[in-house]
Structure formats: C-alpha cells, structure tokens
Design an enzyme around this catalytic site. Structure first.
Site, PDB file in Angstrom:
ATOM      1  N   PHE A  25       0.793  -1.218   0.000  1.00 36.47           N
ATOM      2  CA  PHE A  25       0.000   0.000   0.000  1.00 36.47           C
ATOM      3  C   PHE A  25       0.835   1.283   0.000  1.00 36.47           C
ATOM      4  CE2 PHE A  25      -3.463  -2.663   0.457  1.00 36.47           C
ATOM      5  CZ  PHE A  25      -3.252  -3.561   1.474  1.00 36.47           C
ATOM      6  N   ASP A 147      -1.865  -7.424   8.703  1.00 37.80           N
ATOM      7  CA  ASP A 147      -0.597  -7.933   8.161  1.00 37.80           C
ATOM      8  C   ASP A 147       0.367  -8.303   9.296  1.00 37.80           C
ATOM      9  OD1 ASP A 147       1.931  -6.748   5.797  1.00 37.80           O
ATOM     10  OD2 ASP A 147       1.134  -8.741   6.160  1.00 37.80           O
TER      11      ASP A 147
END
Length: 597
Positions: A25, A147
């Site tokens: 990201f 994550d």
C-alpha cells in the site's frame, strides 16, 4: 518515488537517507529530522495514489486526515510506533512515524527444523501474551492490523519488548475492508500468514489472531507457513505430529487460533489471553545448553570444521579448473619428490617418467606410453612405470567415453547433461580442458534459457496464470545461477495457485447460494487438478451440475404450462398475447425439451 529520492528533503525538515522498499500500500523510507541537532531518525511512509483526478484527491484527502487521527490514537500504546505528523506535498500524502531501533522477529525464528533453535513452550506462551496485549488494544479501537507477520514485529533494543509496526499507514486511504484483495498485490513475505477470509474481503479482528498463531507454530516447530500441510477435505492446517514438543493444552489453543473458518476461532484477543493465563507450568523451563552452534551444525573434513550446508561433489567450471590445476601440480611435485629420494642411478628413469606424465597430461597418450616403456626393467622406477601405463590407458578410455557423452548431450541441446558428465572425467588436463569448453558453452545456453523461462513465468504470473508460471519455472535447469530465485518463485507461485483455487471455490459457493449454478460451475472448472481444494471442488461440481439440470427442467415445464394454458371461457376472440402463444407450436417445443433431456 524511486531510489533517487535519497537525500531529498520533505517539508523542509525530513531528509530521506534510506529506502526500506515498497509495500502493498505504499513506499517506506528512513529519514532524519534536520530540525533537531541529534538528527533523530524517523520512518516516512508515502501512501499510494491511484488517480490524479481532483475529486478523487479531495476524497482521499478527507479519508487521509480521518485515518491519521486513528493512527495518532493507536500510537499512544507503548508497543506501537508513535505517529509524529502527517502532511501533503505535491498531491502526495505522507506519514511520519517513530523509528524503532531493534531487529525483526524474523531473526529469532528457526529457519527450518535443522537451522536455528526451536522455541520452548514457555517462550511461545510469553510471545503470544506480549503480542495479544497489543492486538487487544488495537481491536478495542476498532482497527484491524491485517498484516501480522515476523517482519512487522520488532524487538526493541531499549527494553527487549516487541513492537507492532506497519498498520493502516501502509494501506491506501481508499482501501475498502470489504473489497477482495488481488493476489498480485500481496507481498511474498505475507503469504502463509494471511487467513483465507482476508482474500475475499471478509477480514475480521480474529484474522490477526490467525496470523499470530501461525508465527507461534513456526517458532515451536521450525516449519515455515508455506511448508505446513493442509487437510484436503477440512482445509485445516496439520501442524502437530507425535514428535512435536508441545502439551495438549497449548496445542489446542494454537489449533483454535488458526482454524480455517473464522467463526470457529477465538473471537477476540481477550479470549486467547484469558485461556493462556490459565496455563500453570509444573516447573520453570530450564534453558537448553547446546554445545553446538545453534545456527550452524558443523562437520569435519580433513581436520577442518565446515558448515553443514557446504556443498561437495557438484562441480562448476571454476571448480573443475582448480581441480585440474591441483592434480597436475600434485603429480609434478610428487614425481619431483620421488626423484629426490631415489638413488642417483634412477634419476634419469624418474625424469623419463616425469616427461611421460607431462605428455600424458598434454594429450599425447602414445608418446607418454612410449617414454614409460623406455625405462629399463632393472630400474627401481620400472614397476611404477608399468603400473602407471595400465592406469593411464584405463583413465584415457574413461575420459574419451565421458567426453563423447558430453559432446552428444551438447549437440542434442541437453545442457544439464553436459554439466553432469564433467565430474566423471578423470583428472587429465587435456580432456578436462576439452570438457571445460563444452561446460562453458552449456552454462551460457542454460543462462539464456533460464532468462527466457523466467520472463515467461513472470508474464504468466502477471495475468494470474500460476499453473503456466510454475510449469515454466520447473523447466529451468537446477544448474542455473538463478536457482535461489527459482526456488523462491516456485514456493510463491505454488502458494498463490493454492490461494487462487480457494478463491474460485469461494466464488462458486457465493454464486451457488444465489442459484447461479452456471457461473458457479465455471468457477469450479478453473480449479487445477493438483490443488488442495480440487477434491472438494469436484464434489460441488457434480452437485451443482445436477442442480442446474433440475433448474432448467423446472423452467422448461413452467414455460410449457404457460404455453398450453386453456383459453378463458368468456373470450370469443383471441387476444394478441393468445395469438403469440399459439404461434409457439407446443408440440414442437415438447420435442425440443425431450431432445435436451
């Protein structure tokens, strides 16, 4: 932003000094704050912007400001990096966070069952408690990390505590938690730690618990996530064997943390903590004193300690050259020493045998034999000369045969077989030189072939055709210099292929639940044969095919009933709709239905 950003100053304050790489990201950098004399380090994250449209940027800006407030709040936890500031520059969005001095948990985990030290049960429980307390706080604030992996857990140098890094700060601001995550956007280091539901946009707080459980199992067993076996029918991970050093209580906790269905897992970090706190150790585990290096298991070769992973017996062109040089030097020096210890009358005969050996190494076997035979039978060197002639003839024949094998393999384009033939060539400089040239040519051809196959594999992976990508990788010879890359990509694409198969299965379930059996069947037919969910997919394929046939029959019967419905008694003149029904010719339609059946 490229690597040329090093040295760039943002906001006239933060100077980029190092790139930490690109995540899913965004891009992450280490910077120094030039406003402070100490030049304190910080982490700067540049968030991805997927469009430059003004309306999109306005929306992004609003979301950016909203979510940075959340990150500021999370940073109040002592084991989460503080958010220092955020800013926008040239229509790019940046976060500045506290830099944590320490090392990633990756450095503490065993690489496999032979490399590194397995953690004790006590250490695993302490690790779980430490991280679960962080997750408990994060989840209580309505945030999911998404994550959790060893790279994102840093052991802080200052106090030895674990710090959880990389939150939503590395996600794009327009990231929708209900959206499906494309497999191509998932970093390789996250594979194996991400739970199944996260790939289909159903991320839950206990998705983080799954990831944490996988790390604990890796620490306890030395088995990497991608190496864990999966039950093809239940999709549950099979991680425990009779040799696994874990008690039933802790094993049950770990197994529940990593259940395939998120509804079967612990529903919160608090639930796991509550269970773990009930564990009572019968005795404090004692540290294991290992006389061997925990990372390298050594073996002894010729009196020298070598790491266990040293490779012997596989020759490269360079090693072959060294081997030839050492052989010739040993031969010449050995014969020289022999001449020194012999009596003066034998010096000339020893010199003759030395010359014969030189001719032999140069490739003139007949001259070498002739010289050796010229040594008189009364000489002390004579017995050795006769034995040497027989050895030379035997080795020469073997060298010729191996060279012809290598040459034939070269002509037929079997580059790996050329390289495999080299170790079998006896230590004759002439033949080693000839086969060495073949090896160099074969190695060059292998590298060319490897680059072409790698490029094709990347191309197939880009369009998510992981089966074709794996087939390309498997064609790359083991002798290729890209062996490490190939093995890494094989593991990556194999895992992504399994994940994509599960993705198709979930899509099939979703379509079938809305009675769209036709689309469901198409998804099931995409699942490769050698994937873990193939057997399950075949069962569903048979089921949906039968349901689709019944569905079609029901629709045909309904249509037929509408066509053959009797006219109203009060109707003397057929209406337009009635005329259309009459034109359908029911008897022909019946024939068509029967044919389809």
């Amino acid at each position: 932003m490229s690597h040329h950003i090093n040295g760039t100053v943002l906001q006239a304050r933060y100077q980029i000094v190092q790139s930490l790489g690109a995540g899913v990201f965004g891009q992450t950098y280490i910077a120094v704050d030039i406003d402070y004399p100490e030049n304190a380090k910080c982490v700067i994250k540049q968030l991805k912007v997927n469009s430059g449209h003004s309306s999109y940027l306005d929306y992004l800006r609003l979301r950016f400001l909203t979510e940075t407030e959340t990150l500021k709040h999370l940073g109040r936890h002592k084991q989460i990096p503080q958010l220092i500031t955020c800013f926008e520059e040239n229509e790019r969005f940046y976060l500045v966070q506290e830099f944590i001095e320490g090392h990633a948990l990756t450095a503490e985990l065993p690489i496999n069952q032979k490399w590194g030290r397995m953690w004790s049960e006590h250490e695993v429980v302490q690790f779980l408690k430490d991280v679960l307390e962080i997750l408990e706080f994060v989840h209580s604030q309505g945030f999911i990390h998404c994550d959790v992996k060893p790279e994102n857990l840093i052991r802080r140098n200052a106090d030895g505590k674990l710090v959880l890094i990389d939150f939503g700060s590395i996600q794009p601001i327009d990231f929708n938690i209900d959206a499906e995550i494309p497999i191509s956007r998932i970093p390789t280091t996250s594979l194996g730690y991400i739970p199944p539901e996260q790939f289909i946009g159903q991320t839950k707080p206990n998705s983080d618990i799954y990831s944490l459980g996988i790390i604990a199992i890796q620490a306890l067993t030395g088995t990497a996530p991608l190496q864990l076996k999966i039950d093809p029918y239940s999709n549950e991970i099979i991680w425990r064997s009779e040799n696994t050093p874990v008690n039933d209580y802790l094993a049950a906790v770990l197994s529940r943390m990593i259940r395939y269905n998120f509804q079967d897992r612990f529903q919160s970090a608090s639930d796991v903590l509550r269970v773990l706190r009930q564990i009572v150790w019968e005795a404090q585990p004692q540290p294991i004193i290992n006389s061997q290096n925990p990372v390298f298991s050594k073996t002894t070769v010729d009196g020298h300690n070598l790491p266990q992973n040293s490779v012997f017996g596989k020759s490269s062109p360079l090693l072959t050259g060294l081997k030839v040089g050492l052989t010739v030097n040993s031969l010449f020096l050995g014969l020289g020493a022999y001449s020194l210890v012999n009596t003066p009358p034998s010096n000339s005969e020893a010199e003759t045998l030395y010359k014969a050996s030189k001719e032999y190494q140069k490739g003139d076997l007949q001259e070498a034999i002739a010289l050796a035979k010229s040594i008189p039978s009364h000489s002390d060197v004579y017995p050795e000369a006769q034995a040497t002639i027989g050895e030379w003839q035997e080795q020469w024949q073997m060298a010729v045969e191996q060279y012809l094998i290598a040459e034939q393999a070269m002509n037929e384009g079997r580059w790996s077989d050329v390289i495999l033939a080299v170790p079998e060539v006896p230590d004759i400089l002439y033949w080693q030189s000839k086969t060495g040239k073949l090896v160099q040519q074969a190695q060059a051809n292998i590298e060319t072939q490897t680059q072409a196959l790698l490029a094709k594999a990347y191309e197939k992976a880009e369009i998510k055709d992981f089966s074709a990508a794996l087939e390309c990788l498997r064609q790359i010879p083991q002798e290729s210099s890209a062996g490490a890359i190939v093995q890494k990509k094989l593991a990556e694409y194999s895992q992504k292929r399994q994940i994509r198969a599960k993705y198709f299965l979930h899509k099939a379930y979703a379509k079938a639940s809305s009675s769209d059996f036709n689309t469901a069947i198409k998804f099931l037919q995409k699942i490769p044969k050698d994937t873990q969910v193939y057997a399950q997919a075949q069962i569903r394929l048979n089921e949906y095919t039968q349901k689709q046939r019944l569905q079609e029959e029901a629709e045909n019967i309904a249509i037929l009933k509408n066509v053959s419905a009797p006219q109203s008694k009060n109707s003397f003149v057929p209406s337009n709709s009635d005329m259309r029904k009459m034109n359908l010719q029911p008897e022909n339609y019946l024939q068509e239905v029967n044919i389809k059946q």
